[in-house]
Write an enzyme that holds these catalytic residues in place. Structure first.
Site, short mmCIF file in Angstrom:
data_model
loop_
_atom_site.label_atom_id
_atom_site.label_comp_id
_atom_site.label_asym_id
_atom_site.label_seq_id
_atom_site.Cartn_x
_atom_site.Cartn_y
_atom_site.Cartn_z
N HIS A 65 -8.16 6.46 -51.46
CA HIS A 65 -6.72 6.72 -51.61
C HIS A 65 -6.58 7.54 -52.89
CE1 HIS A 65 -5.64 3.49 -48.68
NE2 HIS A 65 -6.77 2.96 -49.13
N PHE A 66 -6.36 8.84 -52.75
CA PHE A 66 -6.35 9.72 -53.93
C PHE A 66 -4.94 10.07 -54.41
CE2 PHE A 66 -11.00 11.47 -53.55
CZ PHE A 66 -11.48 10.28 -54.03
N ARG A 67 -3.91 9.50 -53.76
CA ARG A 67 -2.53 9.46 -54.30
C ARG A 67 -1.80 10.80 -54.37
NH1 ARG A 67 -2.88 4.34 -53.15
NH2 ARG A 67 -3.71 2.97 -54.72
N ASN A 97 -1.53 7.08 -46.92
CA ASN A 97 -0.40 6.46 -47.64
C ASN A 97 -0.10 7.18 -48.94
OD1 ASN A 97 -2.83 5.40 -48.62
ND2 ASN A 97 -1.92 3.47 -49.22
N HIS A 179 -7.04 -0.92 -40.66
CA HIS A 179 -6.97 -1.92 -41.73
C HIS A 179 -6.58 -3.20 -41.01
CE1 HIS A 179 -5.76 -3.30 -45.94
NE2 HIS A 179 -5.56 -4.33 -45.14
N HIS A 233 -13.25 -1.61 -44.22
CA HIS A 233 -13.53 -2.65 -45.22
C HIS A 233 -13.57 -4.09 -44.68
CE1 HIS A 233 -9.21 -2.39 -45.07
NE2 HIS A 233 -9.04 -1.66 -46.15
N ASP A 304 -12.93 2.40 -50.67
CA ASP A 304 -11.49 2.10 -50.69
C ASP A 304 -10.92 2.34 -52.09
OD1 ASP A 304 -9.01 1.34 -49.77
OD2 ASP A 304 -9.40 -0.81 -49.89
N HIS A 308 -4.50 2.08 -59.39
CA HIS A 308 -3.16 1.80 -59.90
C HIS A 308 -3.27 1.79 -61.41
CE1 HIS A 308 -1.71 0.68 -55.90
NE2 HIS A 308 -2.82 -0.01 -55.75
O1 DOR Z 1 -6.06 -2.77 -51.91
C1 DOR Z 1 -5.67 -1.81 -51.25
N1 DOR Z 1 -4.93 -0.85 -51.80
N2 DOR Z 1 -5.98 -1.74 -49.94
C2 DOR Z 1 -5.47 -0.80 -49.14
O2 DOR Z 1 -5.82 -0.74 -47.99
C3 DOR Z 1 -4.47 0.16 -49.66
C4 DOR Z 1 -4.68 0.35 -51.09
C5 DOR Z 1 -3.66 1.20 -51.81
O3 DOR Z 1 -3.30 2.25 -51.28
O4 DOR Z 1 -3.30 0.86 -52.93
#
Ligand code: DOR
Length: 438
Positions: A65-67, A97, A179, A233, A304, A308
């Site tokens: 997840h590279f945001r 996402n 997921h 995962h 994964d 944050h």
């Molecule tokens: O812990 C997680 N964070 N699992 C996920 O599948 C999504 C991810 C996120 O995008 O922060």
């Protein structure tokens, strides 16, 4: 004379047979042109001395997840791929996402353009399933597959009932990655644990049954429609045992280094930094997952990577987001396990590159062989170094593995024949390419 613009000499090279041998590897136009000894090349080409080092195919991380776009305060495609360069990750598959959610062709195309501008390594993107974007899921191109959040998501990406999930399995033939957590059970159990502020509660709410219920449903639908399924995962012993008994040939699954190496005891040491979805489970689950990986029930490894900020992670459970970074520690974590005889270096490379390229049908990647892309990583398997916060490239600036002493750190990372990481220095001018999926 071998055509070459770059040659790596004196390294122990992991060959497609799984053997290690002292070989030279010549590279031209982004491709491996020869693997041999005493190769004849012109004098004025770049030479990398691999003495004392091991050359592996670059890591392909199939779940990150590279945001970018939309959540760049946590990470962006530049900082994330600097972390990839340092971690020996030469290609990644990224989740939908981001903001806007990657749920249409137009947004996928925009994301590819952002990656072309910012990504130091090769990139591919999932398209996210919603309750009403079936045409996009069928048509969007290029994509490594469809992502369904059966649980642990909110908003349109949450597709969490059999009624909404089944039509996605029923139509089309491209890979569906799930997921697998049972959202209804999560909602019920949140009520049971309301008011609890111990982050360990996270693993109690989203328990083993939560994961097992969703994995069973995904398997059932995959079998009904013979639909290519990838279970993301895997986190529990129960899911691994289910797949040991019943895993159709068209189903694959993966595990993260953190589900292999951390368990619920991590909350005591690192608190909410250990909070992720699906949550960490027990030591027993870890042991069963390891055995399933060694036995080939689990096909490969993904990080994964889900960064944050420390500020967000400091808000206090349950107001903290789930997720932890991973791309710059995954290879040394797994190679350290190999050095400790838990597995072999060849197995690690298979789980982190070869098997991923096969499962996602990414042509010409995952092996060191003439004709394959020159995505390579030279690692040092003789020196141990700690994971240090000040050396991390990820924008979030922390790792759940800080203080762990690891071997197998990348020394040189090469993407499409371009040296992107060299003894601690990142060449930020290098750009990767969009991956192709056959
Ligand atoms: O812990 C997680 N964070 N699992 C996920 O599948 C999504 C991810 C996120 O995008 O922060």
């Amino acid at each position: 004379m071998t055509s070459a613009s770059l040659i790596i000499r004196n390294a122990q090279v992991l060959l497609p047979s799984g053997e290690m041998a002292s070989k030279e590897v010549a590279v031209s136009d982004g491709k491996i042109t020869a693997v041999g000894t005493g190769l004849s090349v012109s004098n004025n080409i770049k030479v990398i001395d691999g003495s004392g080092l091991t050359l592996l195919p670059g890591v392909i991380d199939p779940q990150v997840h590279f945001r970018d776009p939309g959540l760049e305060h946590k990470e962006d495609l530049f900082t994330a791929t600097c972390a990839c360069a340092r971690g020996g990750v030469t290609s990644f598959l990224e989740m939908p996402n981001t903001l806007p959610l990657t749920i249409t062709q137009e947004i996928l195309t925009d994301k590819l353009a952002i990656a072309a501008a910012k990504s130091l390594v090769n990139y591919g993107f999932f398209i996210g399933a919603t309750a009403d974007n079936l045409p996009d899921l069928r048509e969007a191109h290029p994509t490594c597959g469809i992502k369904i959040f059966m649980g642990s998501a909110h908003g349109p990406l949450s597709v969490d009932t059999e009624k909404t999930i089944e039509p996605i399995f029923a139509v089309g033939d491209r890979l569906i990655a799930v997921h697998a957590e049972d959202q209804a059970r999560i909602m019920e159990r949140r009520k049971l644990f309301a008011g609890q502020t111990d982050p360990a509660t996270h693993s109690k709410i989203q328990d083993n049954q939560t994961a097992l219920n969703a994995t069973k449903l995904a398997l059932k639908l995959s079998k009904k429609y013979q639909r290519r399924l990838h279970i993301l995962h895997l986190s529990t012993g129960e899911e691994a045992e289910l797949l040991r008994r019943d895993k159709p040939s068209w189903v694959t699954t993966e595990v993260t280094p953190q589900h292999l190496l951390l368990d619920v005891s991590a909350y005591e040491k690192i608190g909410t930094l250990a909070q992720m979805n699906p949550p960490l489970k027990s030591e027993r689950d870890r042991e069963i997952l390891w055995q399933a990986l060694l036995d080939g029930i689990i096909d490969f490894i993904a990080t994964d990577h889900a960064p944050h900020t420390l500020e967000e992670k400091g808000r206090g459970y349950p107001n903290t987001p789930s997720g932890m970074p991973g791309v710059e520690t995954s290879l040394p974590l797994m190679l350290t396990q190999a050095k400790e005889n838990r597995c072999t270096v060849a197995q690690v490379s298979n789980w982190m590159s070869t098997a991923v390229a096969q499962a996602y049908q990414i042509p010409n990647k995952g092996l060191i062989e003439p004709g394959y892309d020159a995505d390579l990583v030279l690692v040092d398997l003789s020196t141990y170094r700690p994971v240090l916060r000040e050396e991390l490239q990820t924008k979030c600036g922390w790792s759940p593995f800080e203080g762990w002493t690891l071997t197998g750190w990348p020394v040189v990372t090469i993407v499409g024949g371009q040296v992107v990481y060299d003894h601690g220095k990142i060449d930020t001018s290098v750009r990767g390419q969009a991956l192709r999926f056959e």
